[in-house]
Design a protein around this motif. Sequence first.
Motif, PDB file in Angstrom:
ATOM      1  N   LEU A 247      30.909  27.080  42.645  1.00 40.87           N
ATOM      2  CA  LEU A 247      30.453  26.073  43.608  1.00 40.87           C
ATOM      3  C   LEU A 247      31.145  24.731  43.369  1.00 40.87           C
ATOM      4  O   LEU A 247      31.526  24.042  44.318  1.00 40.87           O
ATOM      5  CB  LEU A 247      28.923  25.922  43.522  1.00 40.87           C
ATOM      6  CG  LEU A 247      28.142  27.075  44.162  1.00 40.87           C
ATOM      7  CD1 LEU A 247      26.709  27.122  43.664  1.00 40.87           C
ATOM      8  CD2 LEU A 247      28.164  26.943  45.689  1.00 40.87           C
ATOM      9  N   ARG A 251      33.517  23.006  46.073  1.00 34.39           N
ATOM     10  CA  ARG A 251      33.292  21.620  46.495  1.00 34.39           C
ATOM     11  C   ARG A 251      34.630  20.867  46.493  1.00 34.39           C
ATOM     12  O   ARG A 251      34.922  20.104  47.407  1.00 34.39           O
ATOM     13  CB  ARG A 251      32.292  20.945  45.549  1.00 34.39           C
ATOM     14  CG  ARG A 251      32.144  19.467  45.838  1.00 34.39           C
ATOM     15  CD  ARG A 251      31.303  18.756  44.786  1.00 34.39           C
ATOM     16  NE  ARG A 251      31.402  17.316  44.983  1.00 34.39           N
ATOM     17  CZ  ARG A 251      30.891  16.407  44.151  1.00 34.39           C
ATOM     18  NH1 ARG A 251      30.244  16.792  43.074  1.00 34.39           N
ATOM     19  NH2 ARG A 251      31.031  15.127  44.408  1.00 34.39           N
ATOM     20  N   LEU A 267      32.457  26.184  53.428  1.00 38.81           N
ATOM     21  CA  LEU A 267      31.014  25.951  53.281  1.00 38.81           C
ATOM     22  C   LEU A 267      30.240  27.273  53.337  1.00 38.81           C
ATOM     23  O   LEU A 267      29.272  27.465  52.594  1.00 38.81           O
ATOM     24  CB  LEU A 267      30.510  24.998  54.370  1.00 38.81           C
ATOM     25  CG  LEU A 267      31.020  23.548  54.286  1.00 38.81           C
ATOM     26  CD1 LEU A 267      30.561  22.741  55.506  1.00 38.81           C
ATOM     27  CD2 LEU A 267      30.544  22.862  53.004  1.00 38.81           C
ATOM     28  N   MET A 270      30.348  28.834  50.073  1.00 43.55           N
ATOM     29  CA  MET A 270      29.439  28.154  49.142  1.00 43.55           C
ATOM     30  C   MET A 270      28.002  28.617  49.361  1.00 43.55           C
ATOM     31  O   MET A 270      27.270  28.884  48.406  1.00 43.55           O
ATOM     32  CB  MET A 270      29.534  26.633  49.322  1.00 43.55           C
ATOM     33  CG  MET A 270      30.852  26.043  48.823  1.00 43.55           C
ATOM     34  SD  MET A 270      30.940  24.240  49.018  1.00 43.55           S
ATOM     35  CE  MET A 270      29.725  23.709  47.792  1.00 43.55           C
ATOM     36  N   ASP A 271      27.592  28.699  50.630  1.00 42.43           N
ATOM     37  CA  ASP A 271      26.222  29.144  50.935  1.00 42.43           C
ATOM     38  C   ASP A 271      25.923  30.488  50.271  1.00 42.43           C
ATOM     39  O   ASP A 271      24.838  30.706  49.738  1.00 42.43           O
ATOM     40  CB  ASP A 271      26.018  29.294  52.451  1.00 42.43           C
ATOM     41  CG  ASP A 271      26.089  27.960  53.187  1.00 42.43           C
ATOM     42  OD1 ASP A 271      26.272  26.919  52.526  1.00 42.43           O
ATOM     43  OD2 ASP A 271      25.966  27.973  54.428  1.00 42.43           O
ATOM     44  N   LEU A 274      24.812  30.391  46.492  1.00 40.91           N
ATOM     45  CA  LEU A 274      23.676  29.580  46.021  1.00 40.91           C
ATOM     46  C   LEU A 274      22.652  30.410  45.250  1.00 40.91           C
ATOM     47  O   LEU A 274      22.436  31.532  45.540  1.00 40.91           O
ATOM     48  CB  LEU A 274      23.000  28.890  47.202  1.00 40.91           C
ATOM     49  CG  LEU A 274      23.856  27.812  47.864  1.00 40.91           C
ATOM     50  CD1 LEU A 274      23.154  27.300  49.113  1.00 40.91           C
ATOM     51  CD2 LEU A 274      24.137  26.656  46.922  1.00 40.91           C
TER      52      LEU A 274
ATOM     53  N   ARG B 139      18.538  25.497  42.575  1.00 41.41           N
ATOM     54  CA  ARG B 139      19.447  25.779  43.680  1.00 41.41           C
ATOM     55  C   ARG B 139      19.082  27.116  44.360  1.00 41.41           C
ATOM     56  O   ARG B 139      18.954  27.195  45.585  1.00 41.41           O
ATOM     57  CB  ARG B 139      20.843  25.855  43.069  1.00 41.41           C
ATOM     58  CG  ARG B 139      21.939  26.313  43.945  1.00 41.41           C
ATOM     59  CD  ARG B 139      23.174  26.546  43.073  1.00 41.41           C
ATOM     60  NE  ARG B 139      23.296  27.923  42.673  1.00 41.41           N
ATOM     61  CZ  ARG B 139      23.933  28.357  41.567  1.00 41.41           C
ATOM     62  NH1 ARG B 139      24.485  27.511  40.735  1.00 41.41           N
ATOM     63  NH2 ARG B 139      23.991  29.637  41.304  1.00 41.41           N
ATOM     64  N   ARG B 143      17.453  27.741  48.304  1.00 41.84           N
ATOM     65  CA  ARG B 143      17.977  28.661  49.304  1.00 41.84           C
ATOM     66  C   ARG B 143      16.902  29.672  49.718  1.00 41.84           C
ATOM     67  O   ARG B 143      16.717  29.968  50.897  1.00 41.84           O
ATOM     68  CB  ARG B 143      19.186  29.398  48.756  1.00 41.84           C
ATOM     69  CG  ARG B 143      19.767  30.267  49.806  1.00 41.84           C
ATOM     70  CD  ARG B 143      20.964  31.010  49.330  1.00 41.84           C
ATOM     71  NE  ARG B 143      21.630  31.575  50.488  1.00 41.84           N
ATOM     72  CZ  ARG B 143      22.236  32.737  50.468  1.00 41.84           C
ATOM     73  NH1 ARG B 143      22.283  33.445  49.365  1.00 41.84           N
ATOM     74  NH2 ARG B 143      22.805  33.191  51.544  1.00 41.84           N
ATOM     75  N   TRP B 178      23.775  17.367  42.857  1.00 42.73           N
ATOM     76  CA  TRP B 178      24.298  17.559  44.216  1.00 42.73           C
ATOM     77  C   TRP B 178      24.122  18.989  44.695  1.00 42.73           C
ATOM     78  O   TRP B 178      23.824  19.230  45.867  1.00 42.73           O
ATOM     79  CB  TRP B 178      25.782  17.158  44.292  1.00 42.73           C
ATOM     80  CG  TRP B 178      26.713  18.120  43.601  1.00 42.73           C
ATOM     81  CD1 TRP B 178      27.111  18.059  42.310  1.00 42.73           C
ATOM     82  CD2 TRP B 178      27.323  19.293  44.165  1.00 42.73           C
ATOM     83  NE1 TRP B 178      27.931  19.130  42.024  1.00 42.73           N
ATOM     84  CE2 TRP B 178      28.091  19.895  43.139  1.00 42.73           C
ATOM     85  CE3 TRP B 178      27.305  19.894  45.426  1.00 42.73           C
ATOM     86  CZ2 TRP B 178      28.825  21.073  43.342  1.00 42.73           C
ATOM     87  CZ3 TRP B 178      28.031  21.068  45.623  1.00 42.73           C
ATOM     88  CH2 TRP B 178      28.785  21.639  44.591  1.00 42.73           C
ATOM     89  N   VAL B 179      24.276  19.952  43.756  1.00 39.16           N
ATOM     90  CA  VAL B 179      24.272  21.343  44.204  1.00 39.16           C
ATOM     91  C   VAL B 179      22.872  21.760  44.677  1.00 39.16           C
ATOM     92  O   VAL B 179      22.733  22.598  45.568  1.00 39.16           O
ATOM     93  CB  VAL B 179      24.816  22.272  43.098  1.00 39.16           C
ATOM     94  CG1 VAL B 179      23.791  22.515  41.992  1.00 39.16           C
ATOM     95  CG2 VAL B 179      25.313  23.581  43.684  1.00 39.16           C
ATOM     96  N   TYR B 182      22.548  20.307  48.100  1.00 34.71           N
ATOM     97  CA  TYR B 182      23.334  21.162  48.998  1.00 34.71           C
ATOM     98  C   TYR B 182      22.492  22.378  49.409  1.00 34.71           C
ATOM     99  O   TYR B 182      22.398  22.722  50.593  1.00 34.71           O
ATOM    100  CB  TYR B 182      24.626  21.613  48.296  1.00 34.71           C
ATOM    101  CG  TYR B 182      25.532  22.446  49.167  1.00 34.71           C
ATOM    102  CD1 TYR B 182      26.605  21.872  49.839  1.00 34.71           C
ATOM    103  CD2 TYR B 182      25.299  23.817  49.336  1.00 34.71           C
ATOM    104  CE1 TYR B 182      27.428  22.636  50.659  1.00 34.71           C
ATOM    105  CE2 TYR B 182      26.113  24.578  50.156  1.00 34.71           C
ATOM    106  CZ  TYR B 182      27.176  23.987  50.813  1.00 34.71           C
ATOM    107  OH  TYR B 182      27.973  24.754  51.633  1.00 34.71           O
ATOM    108  N   ALA B 183      21.885  23.015  48.417  1.00 39.34           N
ATOM    109  CA  ALA B 183      21.064  24.204  48.708  1.00 39.34           C
ATOM    110  C   ALA B 183      19.877  23.834  49.596  1.00 39.34           C
ATOM    111  O   ALA B 183      19.443  24.630  50.439  1.00 39.34           O
ATOM    112  CB  ALA B 183      20.590  24.847  47.407  1.00 39.34           C
ATOM    113  N   VAL B 186      20.953  23.887  53.147  1.00 34.40           N
ATOM    114  CA  VAL B 186      21.066  25.267  53.631  1.00 34.40           C
ATOM    115  C   VAL B 186      19.680  25.841  53.907  1.00 34.40           C
ATOM    116  O   VAL B 186      19.432  26.474  54.940  1.00 34.40           O
ATOM    117  CB  VAL B 186      21.829  26.136  52.607  1.00 34.40           C
ATOM    118  CG1 VAL B 186      21.832  27.605  53.027  1.00 34.40           C
ATOM    119  CG2 VAL B 186      23.262  25.622  52.441  1.00 34.40           C
ATOM    120  N   ARG B 226      27.696  19.395  54.786  1.00 28.53           N
ATOM    121  CA  ARG B 226      26.853  20.573  55.012  1.00 28.53           C
ATOM    122  C   ARG B 226      25.655  20.217  55.872  1.00 28.53           C
ATOM    123  O   ARG B 226      25.246  20.994  56.740  1.00 28.53           O
ATOM    124  CB  ARG B 226      26.418  21.173  53.676  1.00 28.53           C
ATOM    125  CG  ARG B 226      25.662  22.494  53.812  1.00 28.53           C
ATOM    126  CD  ARG B 226      26.554  23.545  54.432  1.00 28.53           C
ATOM    127  NE  ARG B 226      25.851  24.798  54.722  1.00 28.53           N
ATOM    128  CZ  ARG B 226      25.117  25.013  55.811  1.00 28.53           C
ATOM    129  NH1 ARG B 226      24.952  24.049  56.708  1.00 28.53           N
ATOM    130  NH2 ARG B 226      24.544  26.189  56.014  1.00 28.53           N
TER     131      ARG B 226
END
Lengths: 274, 240
Positions: A247, A251, A267, A270-271, A274, B139, B143, B178-179, B182-183, B186, B226
């Motif tokens: 990840l 990034r 992206l 990346m999803d 997770l 994370r 999700r 950050w991660v 980010y999740a 999503v 994102r």
Amino acid sequence: MAGTADLDSAMATAGEPISEEEALQRLRQSEDQSHQYYAAWWLGRMRSRHPETVPLLQAALRRRQPRAVSSGVEENAVARNAARALGKLGDPQAIPDLLATLEDEDDGLREAAARALGELRAREAVSPICARLASDQAGQPLPNSLRLREPCEALIEALGDIGLVAPDVVDVIQPFAIHERPLIRSAAARALFQLTQDRRWGHNLIELLEHPQLQVRRSALMDLGAVGWRPALEPIRDTLAENSLKLIALRGLVERGQAPPDTETVLRAMDDLL
Amino acid sequence: MNKTGADGLSLVRPFIRAVERADSADGLQKATKNLAGAIAALAKADHQDESHCDPETWDVIDCLLQVLGFNNPGAAVAAVDGLIAIGPPAVEPLLGSLDERNYGARAWAVRALAGIGDVRGLDLLESALACDIGPSVRRAAARGLGQLRLEALPQIDQINVRQRCLDALLGGGGDGEWVVRYAVTVGLEQLLLGMGRAEPGHRSGLQALQELAGEPGDDTPVVRLRAGLALSRLAGGAGG
């Protein structure tokens, strides 16, 4: 690859939360060096903007000691963290002290100084770093040690980060692209890619993603993230390593790279991680 | 699921044994991949009855759960795939296996729970996102909070569960890593896609995404991007 991430996250969880004032106070005192060590790290991690922060870190850097072979030198541990913090804080005022530290006998301190100078994009550092890398046996191991005579990985990565494109800089780095240690090859490919934009170095990094050692694959991931080369998307996704590192690499592809593939495709990858 | 062939011989036992006997990182990864592939093929062929689960499936679950703790990312990815293929029967064992001391293993387990999407995992996903020490665990939880499968629940329960997921994700939007943020983007995208516009919470979910995407938005560029993508997808599906 910067080797400090693990330490940073370990400290983030082990250290108790303190205030900026408390961190400055701990750095100011000199009885307890473990307090100074933590404070120097804290100020960098928290991106302290206090006017006293940079001068105090510079002072900590100057308190480094000649390194005796037998004894661990606590001052130098504090100085290492101070150098790292100065790299994070982005204040060019710190450059002269870091340049002086680059000449220290302690290779751990030279390493920390080189990384910080790379983060500060200090063009003044290019020629002393090149001199070190070009010195006799820079890439040979020290007697009875796993360490090399120079902290080559950090020195090479700093040159790539500073980004001063000149033929003699490229010439100094190039021999390290065939160094026997894969981590050094990875650093060299990263820097050469940053300086020349020649895709062949990107392909070298992708090959390292298939290296049998996990540590090498991790390093190649970080280096591909640093260069942000989007054609590496699928090899990054498919290599055997932790999703956290993939990840971070992806990034880098999003933030530093250019299509193709387009941003949405990166992206989406990346999803899925997770 | 019936893991016994027409001739009465076990179909998965040899795959389990191969995982147990693997003596290298690479060998473990391959054996786990084979086991996960076998269980996925059988699960598909069965059109499985979710309440029923034969003893061999428990052995497979046990074996895959152990692999999560081995610090072998390639094998763990395969084990998560296998657990997701097994689906609901793996939920209770997963919930019971969470290792306090090994956050790598915990992250993989939460990832498996997120992939299965069973509502029995809700409590765990909430507390993992709010207070787990490992960013990879938080994370995976973020999700998972966007993709619980709620079709089987009565309408009113669906709305309540979605509200809990939303509250947890809104809290996660302030995470220091950050991660994880980010999740969260999503998770919010998926949650809002499954939510009616009139449903309480839809507006605050959108607002959170706008705060992450907009000016100045999140500190980390990839999180802003994102969140922007989530907003454009939500605007595109304007029929809902």
